[in-house]
Enzyme design. Structure first.
Site, PDB file in Angstrom:
ATOM      1  N   TYR A  47      14.819  30.618   6.232  1.00  8.71           N
ATOM      2  CA  TYR A  47      13.718  31.452   6.708  1.00  8.71           C
ATOM      3  C   TYR A  47      13.715  31.593   8.227  1.00  8.71           C
ATOM      4  O   TYR A  47      13.903  30.627   8.954  1.00  8.71           O
ATOM      5  CB  TYR A  47      12.382  30.846   6.280  1.00  8.71           C
ATOM      6  N   LYS A  69       0.846  -1.199   0.000  1.00  7.83           N
ATOM      7  CA  LYS A  69       0.000   0.000   0.000  1.00  7.83           C
ATOM      8  C   LYS A  69       0.880   1.247   0.000  1.00  7.83           C
ATOM      9  O   LYS A  69       2.074   1.195   0.289  1.00  7.83           O
ATOM     10  CB  LYS A  69      -0.905   0.001   1.235  1.00  7.83           C
TER      11      LYS A  69
END
Length: 394
Positions: free
Chosen positions: A270, A38
């Protein structure tokens, strides 16, 4: 494009995956093995990993969604295949026509499925799920009699074949947790009741990766191995990959995009969460949260550059982050290894999980499609001797 010219790459070692499947099969010698692929095989690539797992002897594949299962059929897989996460209006008919085992947890699902069966003109393979205590999907024990009765009626009518009864553990990654034996008891009772009502499932299964590794009494007819297939331990309490005889399959690396000298007091990325303590060298690693690098790794994520562990300096941005090389030098294009098996001294997915407050499952699964997968260790088509091929990446 050569591998060295790639901005970033996730190298997937299919030989290691096959070895992991064989090691897991040895842990459950009397049970069939399902390799769970999955979520794009936990980020490793569903189709190549499914093929490798089959080559190593996995009798079953498992997916969460029906669309994942249908994609495997479209890619040519013809073996036993199960999917379990259904919602109303799902592609029931397509799954029936593709001979996929579908999980049913309630009467609504059985009703939708039997409608699709009539349209398809062939019976469905159905596995009934009992909620033994996880509290997610699955039929509550109080409703089990009704679901079993309806499934038996549908089977007698030729609409379905009940091929399995199954469940899922909540705390198998915590050996000794009291819920484990409680869930086993509920599961055994549910199986016994279903069989007493005339159902004859081909497989009964509750064991996930940690249960395969620690609970032989939970193996029954089939075991579902997910994260362990990819060489990742289900939890530190179960053991390290090395202790479990597993090898991590994915190595994530990138080519340095920039290397420059900066003075002390220079802000980095940042918000200037990091400021250089003195004159130093900064290297730019061109991957970020758009590639699946968690923003939570800001200031904590480990990276191997020039044979030494470095730490993400400042904030992880969408496409890049910085590491401080201290007094060391490097050149643009040199390799930065974020995680791998650890056999070259690089961090592992478990190291990234600890650094970011999550689990290794998430670390590998979140690596986005923007990072190309490079497959190594494939078996060449028609090579009955099983000789491994080399790098198959672009």
């Amino acid at each position: 494009m050569s591998e060295t010219a790639m901005r970033a790459r996730a190298v997937v070692d299919l030989a290691a995956l096959r070895a992991n499947v064989r090691a897991l099969r040895a842990r459950a010698p009397r049970a069939q093995l399902m390799a769970v692929v999955k979520a794009n095989a936990y980020g490793h690539g569903a189709v190549p990993c499914a093929k490798a797992a089959r080559q190593a002897g996995a009798e079953w594949l498992g997916t969460a969604t029906p669309h994942e299962a249908l994609a495997l059929r479209a890619a040519g897989d013809t073996g036993r295949l199960m999917c379990w996460l259904w919602t109303p209006g799902g592609p029931w008919r397509e799954a029936v026509e593709a001979d996929i085992d579908v999980s049913v947890s309630g009467l609504w699902a059985l009703e939708e499925l039997t409608g699709a069966v009539r349209a398809a003109g062939r019976p469905a393979r159905v596995q009934l799920k009992i909620d033994t205590g996880l509290g997610r999907n699955g039929c509550q024990p109080a409703d089990w009699e009704k679901l079993v009765a309806a499934a038996r009626d549908a089977e007698l009518a030729g609409l379905v074949r009940v091929t399995g009864v199954w469940s899922h553990f909540a705390c198998a990654d915590e050996p000794g947790h009291p819920s484990i034996q409680a869930q086993l008891g509920v599961f055994k009772d549910a199986v016994a009741y279903a069989e007493a009502q005339g159902l004859a499932p081909e497989v009964r299964h509750i064991a996930n990766s940690p249960a395969v590794l620690t609970l032989p009494e939970a193996q029954f007819d089939l075991v579902r191995t997910g994260v362990a297939v990819y060489g990742i331990s289900p939890s530190p309490e179960v053991g390290t990959p090395e202790e479990l005889g597993l090898k991590p399959v994915m190595t994530l690396s990138a080519s340095l995009a920039s290397v420059k000298s900066v003075p002390g007091g220079h802000g980095v990325s940042y918000g200037h969460l990091y400021t250089t303590p003195g004159g130093t060298t900064l290297a730019l690693v061109p991957v970020g949260y758009a590639d699946g690098i968690p923003r939570a790794a800001s200031g904590t994520g480990p990276v191997l550059v020039g044979g030494k562990w470095r730490t993400v300096a400042g904030r992880v941005a969408m496409d890049q982050f910085v590491v401080d090389l201290g007094g060391d030098s490097a050149q643009p294009g040199e390799e930065a290894v974020l995680f791998g098996p650890g056999d070259r001294g690089e961090p592992t997915a478990e190291d990234w999980a600890r650094a970011t407050g999550t689990i290794a499952y998430e670390v590998v699964t979140r690596i986005s499609a923007r990072v190309p997968r490079v497959y190594v260790g494939e078996i060449r088509e028609g090579d009955e001797g099983g000789t491994e091929s080399g790098d198959t990446g672009a």
